[in-house]
Motif scaffolding. Structure first.
Motif, short mmCIF file in Angstrom:
data_model
loop_
_atom_site.label_atom_id
_atom_site.label_comp_id
_atom_site.label_asym_id
_atom_site.label_seq_id
_atom_site.Cartn_x
_atom_site.Cartn_y
_atom_site.Cartn_z
N LEU A 165 0.82 -1.22 0.00
CA LEU A 165 0.00 0.00 0.00
C LEU A 165 0.85 1.26 0.00
CD1 LEU A 165 -2.86 -0.99 2.45
CD2 LEU A 165 -2.98 -0.75 -0.02
N ILE A 166 1.93 1.25 0.76
CA ILE A 166 2.83 2.42 0.78
C ILE A 166 3.46 2.62 -0.59
CG2 ILE A 166 5.03 3.27 1.71
CD1 ILE A 166 4.15 2.11 4.41
N ALA A 167 3.88 1.53 -1.24
CA ALA A 167 4.48 1.64 -2.57
C ALA A 167 3.46 2.17 -3.58
CB ALA A 167 5.02 0.28 -3.02
N ILE A 168 2.22 1.72 -3.48
CA ILE A 168 1.18 2.21 -4.40
C ILE A 168 1.00 3.71 -4.24
CG2 ILE A 168 -1.31 2.19 -4.85
CD1 ILE A 168 -1.26 -0.82 -4.29
N LEU A 169 0.90 4.17 -3.02
CA LEU A 169 0.71 5.61 -2.79
C LEU A 169 1.92 6.42 -3.23
CD1 LEU A 169 -1.12 5.58 0.64
CD2 LEU A 169 -2.08 6.09 -1.60
N LEU A 170 3.10 5.97 -2.88
CA LEU A 170 4.31 6.72 -3.25
C LEU A 170 4.50 6.82 -4.75
CD1 LEU A 170 7.13 5.66 -0.77
CD2 LEU A 170 6.16 7.91 -1.10
N GLY A 229 8.67 17.30 -13.18
CA GLY A 229 8.24 17.83 -14.46
C GLY A 229 8.08 16.74 -15.50
N TYR A 230 8.28 15.50 -15.10
CA TYR A 230 8.23 14.36 -16.01
C TYR A 230 7.21 13.35 -15.50
CZ TYR A 230 12.56 16.58 -17.31
OH TYR A 230 13.47 17.49 -17.70
N PHE A 231 5.94 13.68 -15.63
CA PHE A 231 4.87 12.86 -15.08
C PHE A 231 4.84 11.46 -15.70
CE2 PHE A 231 0.48 11.32 -15.01
CZ PHE A 231 0.21 11.39 -13.66
N TRP A 232 4.86 11.39 -17.01
CA TRP A 232 4.70 10.10 -17.69
C TRP A 232 5.90 9.19 -17.49
CZ3 TRP A 232 -0.04 9.15 -18.50
CH2 TRP A 232 -0.92 10.18 -18.78
N ILE A 233 7.09 9.74 -17.50
CA ILE A 233 8.28 8.93 -17.24
C ILE A 233 8.25 8.39 -15.82
CG2 ILE A 233 10.79 9.02 -17.02
CD1 ILE A 233 10.78 11.04 -19.32
N SER A 234 7.79 9.21 -14.88
CA SER A 234 7.70 8.78 -13.50
C SER A 234 6.65 7.69 -13.32
CB SER A 234 7.38 9.96 -12.59
OG SER A 234 8.37 10.95 -12.70
N ILE A 235 5.54 7.80 -14.02
CA ILE A 235 4.50 6.76 -13.95
C ILE A 235 5.03 5.44 -14.50
CG2 ILE A 235 2.30 6.03 -14.99
CD1 ILE A 235 1.79 7.84 -12.71
N VAL A 278 -4.97 -8.45 -6.53
CA VAL A 278 -5.47 -7.31 -5.75
C VAL A 278 -4.49 -6.15 -5.80
CG1 VAL A 278 -6.05 -6.55 -3.41
CG2 VAL A 278 -6.96 -8.71 -4.28
N SER A 279 -3.20 -6.44 -5.70
CA SER A 279 -2.20 -5.37 -5.78
C SER A 279 -2.21 -4.69 -7.14
CB SER A 279 -0.80 -5.92 -5.50
OG SER A 279 -0.70 -6.37 -4.19
N ALA A 280 -2.27 -5.48 -8.19
CA ALA A 280 -2.29 -4.90 -9.54
C ALA A 280 -3.57 -4.09 -9.76
CB ALA A 280 -2.17 -6.00 -10.58
N PHE A 281 -4.70 -4.60 -9.29
CA PHE A 281 -5.96 -3.88 -9.44
C PHE A 281 -5.92 -2.55 -8.69
CE2 PHE A 281 -10.33 -2.91 -8.17
CZ PHE A 281 -10.93 -2.83 -9.42
N ALA A 282 -5.43 -2.58 -7.45
CA ALA A 282 -5.33 -1.35 -6.66
C ALA A 282 -4.38 -0.37 -7.32
CB ALA A 282 -4.88 -1.67 -5.24
N TYR A 283 -3.25 -0.85 -7.82
CA TYR A 283 -2.28 0.03 -8.44
C TYR A 283 -2.85 0.68 -9.71
CZ TYR A 283 2.08 1.95 -10.06
OH TYR A 283 3.04 2.81 -10.46
N LEU A 284 -3.51 -0.11 -10.53
CA LEU A 284 -4.06 0.44 -11.76
C LEU A 284 -5.20 1.42 -11.48
CD1 LEU A 284 -3.99 -2.66 -14.10
CD2 LEU A 284 -2.52 -0.65 -14.16
N THR A 285 -5.99 1.16 -10.45
CA THR A 285 -7.06 2.08 -10.09
C THR A 285 -6.50 3.41 -9.60
OG1 THR A 285 -8.44 0.22 -9.44
CG2 THR A 285 -9.09 2.38 -8.62
N VAL A 286 -5.51 3.36 -8.75
CA VAL A 286 -4.91 4.59 -8.24
C VAL A 286 -4.17 5.33 -9.35
CG1 VAL A 286 -3.22 5.51 -6.59
CG2 VAL A 286 -4.80 3.74 -5.88
N THR A 287 -3.53 4.60 -10.26
CA THR A 287 -2.85 5.23 -11.39
C THR A 287 -3.85 5.92 -12.31
OG1 THR A 287 -1.10 3.58 -11.29
CG2 THR A 287 -1.29 4.83 -13.32
N SER A 317 -4.82 9.05 -10.68
CA SER A 317 -3.70 9.98 -10.77
C SER A 317 -3.65 10.64 -12.15
CB SER A 317 -2.40 9.22 -10.50
OG SER A 317 -1.29 10.04 -10.67
N VAL A 318 -3.89 9.87 -13.20
CA VAL A 318 -3.89 10.42 -14.56
C VAL A 318 -5.05 11.38 -14.74
CG1 VAL A 318 -4.20 9.80 -17.00
CG2 VAL A 318 -2.61 8.52 -15.58
N PHE A 319 -6.23 11.06 -14.19
CA PHE A 319 -7.36 11.98 -14.26
C PHE A 319 -7.06 13.29 -13.55
CE2 PHE A 319 -10.62 8.39 -14.85
CZ PHE A 319 -10.56 8.52 -16.23
#
Length: 118
Positions: free
Chosen positions: A49-54, A63-69, A98-107, A110-112
């Motif tokens: 969960l901490i990794a997903i949020l960070l 200044g490099y949003f997409w590279i960071s994602i 569950v980890s992949a689903f949570a990560y993709l949802t938060v991502t 984040s993109v929105f």
């Protein structure tokens, strides 16, 4: 003389990018090390969960949003693989899903937010 100025500007920009984004790489590495050193299922869930949020909040401070994602996705996939190897066989698939689903949802959120703010 004009060519010499262009070369110095290009070199300066590359150096600035490396120095400016070095802290981001350090935070990614620290989060990955924290996540893979956790023991027990409670620590593994917390580290995930901490990794997903960070990995989804840090791109807003660069200044490099997409590279960071993209860097976050690649590091997080390694973290999930490492964490899943420490779990029992019966829980590995569920944890990875569950980890992949949570990560993709938060991502996606984040993109929105990035689309609205910038």
């Amino acid at each position: 003389m004009h060519v010499a100025q262009a070369d110095s500007i290009g070199t300066n920009t590359a150096t600035h990018w490396l120095l400016d984004k070095a802290w981001l790489c350090v935070i990614y590495i620290m989060a990955a090390l924290f996540a893979i050193t956790r023991k027990g299922s409670g620590g593994i869930s917390t580290a995930s969960l901490i990794a997903i949020l960070l990995f989804n909040l840090l791109p807003f401070f660069t200044g490099y949003f997409w590279i960071s994602i993209i860097a976050g996705v690649s590091v997080f996939s390694l973290i999930v693989q490492r964490l899943a190897s420490r779990l029992e066989d019966s829980v590995r698939g569920g944890f990875a899903f569950v980890s992949a689903f949570a990560y993709l949802t938060v991502t996606l959120l984040s993109v929105f937010v990035y689309a609205v703010l910038y």
